[in-house]
Structures are given as C-alpha cells and as structure tokens.
Design an enzyme around this catalytic site. Sequence first.
Site, PDB file in Angstrom:
ATOM      1  N   LYS A  34      38.300  49.087  28.180  1.00  0.00           N
ATOM      2  CA  LYS A  34      37.816  47.882  28.795  1.00  0.00           C
ATOM      3  C   LYS A  34      36.596  47.757  28.943  1.00  0.00           C
ATOM      4  O   LYS A  34      35.745  48.523  29.110  1.00  0.00           O
ATOM      5  CB  LYS A  34      38.658  47.700  30.284  1.00  0.00           C
ATOM      6  CG  LYS A  34      38.667  46.547  30.877  1.00  0.00           C
ATOM      7  CD  LYS A  34      39.317  46.369  32.149  1.00  0.00           C
ATOM      8  CE  LYS A  34      39.139  45.275  32.920  1.00  0.00           C
ATOM      9  NZ  LYS A  34      40.113  45.412  34.000  1.00  0.00           N
ATOM     10  N   SER A  59      43.342  41.602  34.728  1.00  0.00           N
ATOM     11  CA  SER A  59      42.185  41.557  34.007  1.00  0.00           C
ATOM     12  C   SER A  59      42.019  42.181  33.016  1.00  0.00           C
ATOM     13  O   SER A  59      41.194  41.884  31.822  1.00  0.00           O
ATOM     14  CB  SER A  59      40.831  41.473  34.873  1.00  0.00           C
ATOM     15  OG  SER A  59      40.730  43.057  35.170  1.00  0.00           O
ATOM     16  N   SER A  84      45.238  44.757  37.777  1.00  0.00           N
ATOM     17  CA  SER A  84      44.902  44.448  36.607  1.00  0.00           C
ATOM     18  C   SER A  84      45.242  45.515  35.377  1.00  0.00           C
ATOM     19  O   SER A  84      44.818  45.198  34.307  1.00  0.00           O
ATOM     20  CB  SER A  84      43.348  44.596  36.875  1.00  0.00           C
ATOM     21  OG  SER A  84      43.037  43.161  37.585  1.00  0.00           O
TER      22      SER A  84
END
Length: 478
Positions: A76, A151, A175
């Site tokens: 990420k 996210s 997330s």
Amino acid sequence: MTYYRNFATVQTDLTSGTITCRQLVEQYLVRIDEQRHLNAFTEVYADEARQQADRIDHKLAAGTAGRLAGMVIGIKDVLNYAGHSVRAGSKILDNFTAQFTATAIQRLLDEDVIIIGRQNCDEFAMGSSNESSFFGPVRNAADPNRVPGGSSGGSAVAVQAGLCLASIGSDTGGSVRQPAAFCGVVGLKPTYGRISRWGLIAYASSFDCIGPIANTVDDAALLLEIMAGPDDFDSTVSSQPVQPYAQAQLPDRPLRIAYLRDGVESTGVDARIREATQRRLDELRAAGHTVEPVDLSLLKYLLPTYYILTTAEASSNLSRFDGVRYGYRADTPAMDLLALYKKSRTEGFGAEVRRRILLGTFALSASYYDAYYTKAQQVRRLIREETERVFEQYDFLLSPTTPTPAFQLGEKTSRRSGDDPLQMYLADIFTVQANVVGYPAVSIPNGTDSNGLPIGIQLMAPPFAESALVAIAKAMSN
C-alpha cells in the site's frame, strides 16, 4: 498462464520446476498490464521485480531461499520502501522518496518476498471507497463500476484480480477488512502493537495497524507471523512472543461464539448480507458450537468516538506536511510563511483530508477539547470495557464485515448522495470497534449476492489471540 490462488501451490510448482520466480513475475506483469483499467497500482517495479526473481531463483537452486521465496506481493502507498517513492495517495508528497524501509516490509524482504509494486489507496488512508486518491479511484474487479472499498482498495483489488498473490495494507478503522469483504478476499487486522508501525505513514497513531490481504487465511497467517514481533524503532509494539500462526488449530472443544444482533436483525443491513450471515450462524450451531446474540449498548457511539479521535490525531500527524521540508510546495508567490503553508496544504491535500484535518483541529481547540476529545476518550474506555465483558463469556464476536455489498462509484460522494460524508462513514460501522479497542479481527469471504458481488463476514477475538482467530477463520473457509 497459471492463476495461483495460494502460496502452497506456488511452492510446490517451484520445487518441481514447473515454474520459476522469473516466470511468475512475468505472468503478474502481464496481468497488471491487462488490468490497467482497475487502477490498482500507482507504480510497478517491473525491472526490479525481475532482478529480485532471478536472485531468488539462484537461492532456491542453492537451497538458501527464505520462507517467502516465490511470493509476489504489492504494498500500500503508505508504507516506506527505501529508494522508492511513497505518496500516500496524495499530491502533498509529490516526488518524495522513502529514506528507509518499514520494519514489516523489511522482515518480508528478509524472507525473499518479491515486491512487484506500490498500490493505490485513499489519500492518507482516509476513506471507505478508494475514491479520494490523487491517482483516481480504484475499480472493483467484480464490477468495474463499483468501488473496491477503502482505504486499502488497490491492495484488495490486486489480490482479487490476480495481479499479485498477496498485499500489505493498513487498517485504521477497517481499511484492510472492508475492502477485503468488497473484493471477496481475506483481510486480517492484528492486535494493536502486534506489528511494528515503524515506516507506516500515520493517519491516527493509536488506531493504525499494518495487516495482510490474501486469497487464503493460511497466506495471511504466514505474512502476519513474519511481520509480527518486537521492534526497537517502535515503542508501542508488543514484546509478546509470536505464535506459529500458520499452524494454528482450534481447541478440541465446542466454541462459544457471540454475534452482533444488529448485524443480523437490523433493517439497516442489506437483506442479502443478513441472510448470508444467518446461514453461517446456522452452520456453526450445526457443528456443535454455542452461538448466541449480544447487544452492544454503546454501538451507536462507535462511529462518533472513532471519527472524533482519528481526526484529532490526523490533525496532529499531518501538520508536518507544510510545503517547506519536502513534498509539494505551491508555485504561486506567498506573502509570508503562513501564506505558504496555507497555499501548499490547500492545493496539496484533497477534500476528504482537508475535511478531517478541520474536524480534528476543531475537536482539539481550547474551547472544545473537553467537550469532544476528552469525552471521546472516555467513551473509548467504556467501549473497551463493554467489549472485555463480551469476551469474558465468549471466544469470538461475529458480525457482517460491511452493512452492504460494494456500492457504485460516486454513489456516496456525488451530488446524488448530497455529498454527505456521513453516508460513507456508515460503511465502517462493523469494523471500527476492533480499532477502537485494539483487538484483532479478520474478514473472510461469505459468498456473493444475486449480482455476483462478494460478501464478507468478520470475526473478532481477544487481544493477541490471533492463533485462535486464524484457526476459526480457516475452519469457516474450508
């Protein structure tokens, strides 16, 4: 082209000579190129991944390869990887290069993982749909007109679409688990402090957790096992021994499982998700386990508590991004330093990040600190105490991961929704509890709805009970 869905098969084929690490990487690079429209990656390390693969192939031949040799992952865009750009999905970190590698990522590299690229995410990990990224929205592979969740949406889609075998995301209020549910994969959030946060760009420091996303519970457990453990760079990380999570087994006794009544009976939860959750409860009862409903009296306070505290922490954490020391700086002339700060931050941050900074600054202001921030901390303690009482009687707490399947792109951010951020925040209703109290939780696939959209189910366990959590998740996945 072989479409691998678990690491065990990769290892078998590497051992037999059916495939090499270099061939694996080439296959993933082809798929990433074919699926560019999903916008899962912000950067692909094609040449570097090939070089890593060649090096690991030599180590495999010499019998010196690490435990993750042949596992191709993405990370990420909030995790530092030395010598590589890290943007946190934001314009404010334009052209910034990481100076060091996050502890969790370094531990994976030490075991010969191959990092194929950096994955798209909501700006500074703030969002539930991966629509707030400076690099544009990520699209769900099950239906490109729908969101992947956030996210860590790019990380979940990359696993879902076979662009890598696993991903490393971060979980502040769901997330990792929420996008895992929307994409039909496994998302594991460990106990707060189980994995070092050193090298993770902070959103809310007392909530943030690094966690794996994978196709199988076994792969997620293996990644957790390698990333977990003490770290001299992080004073909040736990020194408790790391268990062999990948070999976790359930105790030889019936389990006591609580389920959140509102997750099964509330009309605010999509009917298809209620039905899928109820089927799981029936299966657990049929297997001889005790399955009983519980009511959380403080459930309605979860989201307000979470958003007051996380926005307050974000206001503090993001103050370092000022356009002076690194990252984006406004081009237009500024009369003084304060004007430069304002211009750079206004132009560098997106709307959602600016909204949360303003909310957090308000909550921390002298006139409202006690009314909001202090009160939210008190409620956080009450929520933890109520959660502890649940686990005095039960081994696990079960609920849907999300109240709905993946929604349409723009459905909760455009004028159709009145641009009401509260509609988006409600997507986190079942996931935030684990972050508020710091407990481990996992989302596993729970079938699909009539439109073929994935549904997830969540299990929460007491602190540092990841072995039990992994064991029941594996049992329910078989």
